[in-house]
Design an enzyme around this catalytic site. Structure first.
Site, PDB file in Angstrom:
ATOM      1  N   HIS A   1      -6.931  -4.851  10.298  1.00 42.75           N
ATOM      2  CA  HIS A   1      -6.685  -4.630   8.865  1.00 42.75           C
ATOM      3  C   HIS A   1      -5.390  -5.306   8.416  1.00 42.75           C
ATOM      4  CE1 HIS A   1      -4.425  -0.501   9.384  1.00 42.75           C
ATOM      5  NE2 HIS A   1      -3.594  -1.495   9.513  1.00 42.75           N
TER       6      HIS A   1
ATOM      7  N   GLU B   1      -9.570  -2.140   5.562  1.00 43.87           N
ATOM      8  CA  GLU B   1     -10.171  -1.868   6.860  1.00 43.87           C
ATOM      9  C   GLU B   1     -11.373  -2.800   7.092  1.00 43.87           C
ATOM     10  OE1 GLU B   1      -8.334  -0.191   8.591  1.00 43.87           O
ATOM     11  OE2 GLU B   1      -7.970   1.856   7.961  1.00 43.87           O
TER      12      GLU B   1
ATOM     13  N   ASN C   1      -7.105  -2.965  14.468  1.00 45.58           N
ATOM     14  CA  ASN C   1      -8.505  -3.226  14.085  1.00 45.58           C
ATOM     15  C   ASN C   1      -8.625  -4.437  13.159  1.00 45.58           C
ATOM     16  OD1 ASN C   1      -7.520  -2.272  11.665  1.00 45.58           O
ATOM     17  ND2 ASN C   1      -8.891  -0.529  11.493  1.00 45.58           N
TER      18      ASN C   1
ATOM     19  N   ASP D   1       0.815  -1.214   0.000  1.00 42.87           N
ATOM     20  CA  ASP D   1       0.000   0.000   0.000  1.00 42.87           C
ATOM     21  C   ASP D   1       0.848   1.263   0.000  1.00 42.87           C
ATOM     22  OD1 ASP D   1       0.954  -0.366   2.578  1.00 42.87           O
ATOM     23  OD2 ASP D   1      -1.003  -0.796   3.444  1.00 42.87           O
TER      24      ASP D   1
HETATM   25  P1  PGA Z   1       2.349  -1.595  12.840  1.00 40.21           P
HETATM   26  O1  PGA Z   1       1.184  -1.522  11.773  1.00 40.21           O
HETATM   27  O2  PGA Z   1       3.311  -2.625  12.349  1.00 40.21           O
HETATM   28  O3  PGA Z   1       2.961  -0.217  12.825  1.00 40.21           O
HETATM   29  O4  PGA Z   1       1.743  -1.975  14.146  1.00 40.21           O
HETATM   30  C1  PGA Z   1       0.654  -2.699  11.280  1.00 40.21           C
HETATM   31  C2  PGA Z   1      -0.449  -2.386  10.292  1.00 40.21           C
HETATM   32  O5  PGA Z   1      -1.157  -1.382  10.471  1.00 40.21           O
HETATM   33  O6  PGA Z   1      -0.622  -3.164   9.351  1.00 40.21           O
END
Ligand code: PGA
Length: 242
Positions: free
Chosen positions: A138, A143, A136, A67
């Site tokens: 994702h 999302e 969450n 992404d």
């Molecule tokens: P993080 O993010 O590794 O900074 O916890 C993970 C994500 O949002 O996929």
């Protein structure tokens, strides 16, 4: 779904790096799907270390990132382009032409997305996809509520993600509200998937992914539909399942 629990973040990163190394050894022109965020940083550091020791050759691999924030220039320190070059690509012998990251600045996002999906196919599909997980649930920026049939597309980030990601930005208002993200279907088309999760803050969502049914409300639960998924998590992230 295979679950590997490691003592801490460092061990998790090492274990993921060894897996990547083995896959590249078996297939030097591996197509690797990459993630950003804090979780894979240790993996990238470990891969750089193995490269410096002469244990991995990245010269034939191709990478596709999951992404990118919409509206951020590649040169912006908050863009995932910047992240990837400054945390990984600048330190290994990958060929620039083999690096693919969705464009953050574009007048034709739909066309770009189509081309990105086509490029993945043209390269024979993703052999190994590395994932982090949002609190969450994702994966990429898919999302909660994202269709399991989704392909790469423009997505709106939800409030929790914006809040979680605000730590990387000087002002909360600067956190982009939109991104371009591989879809769930894109991710599930990878031949192998490895999801990394570290720390207490991921324990609740990891418990849901493992113990609850497959649901769009928890995007990462879709991984249970895939035949070759490994979760590499540390003890803190595993604290609610052990
Ligand atoms: P993080 O993010 O590794 O900074 O916890 C993970 C994500 O949002 O996929």
């Amino acid at each position: 779904m295979k679950i590997i629990i490691k003592k801490d973040y460092q061990e998790l990163s090492k274990s993921a790096a060894i897996l990547v190394k083995e896959r590249i050894k078996k297939k030097p022109d591996l197509v690797l799907g990459l993630a950003t965020g804090s979780t894979p940083l240790g993996l990238y550091q470990e891969l750089i270390r193995l490269y410096e020791k002469g244990e991995i050759d990245f010269s034939q691999i191709t990478t596709f990132n999951l992404d990118e924030y919409l509206g951020l220039e590649a040169s912006s320190p908050n863009s995932y382009h910047f992240y990837m070059f400054h945390n990984f690509f600048n330190y290994i012998n990958i060929k620039k032409e083999n690096i693919f990251i969705p464009k953050g600045i574009t007048e034709k996002p739909k066309e770009d997305c189509l081309r990105y999906e086509e490029k993945i196919k043209e390269k024979g599909g993703i052999d190994l996809q590395i994932l982090g997980i949002g609190s969450n649930g994702h994966i990429g920026f898919n999302e909660p509520g994202s269709s399991f049939r989704s392909l790469i597309r423009v997505v709106s980030l939800n409030k929790k993600t914006i809040r979680d990601n605000a730590r990387f930005f000087k002002n909360k208002k600067d956190v982009p509200k939109k991104a371009i993200s591989m879809g769930i279907r894109t991710i599930l088309s990878a031949k192998e998937i490895v999801l990394l999760a570290s720390g207490e803050k991921k324990s609740e969502i990891i418990e849901k992914v493992i113990n609850k049914k497959v649901t769009k409300k928890v995007p990462a639960s879709c991984l249970k539909k895939h035949k070759n998924v490994t979760l590499i998590i540390d003890q803190k992230a595993a604290s609610k399942i052990i």
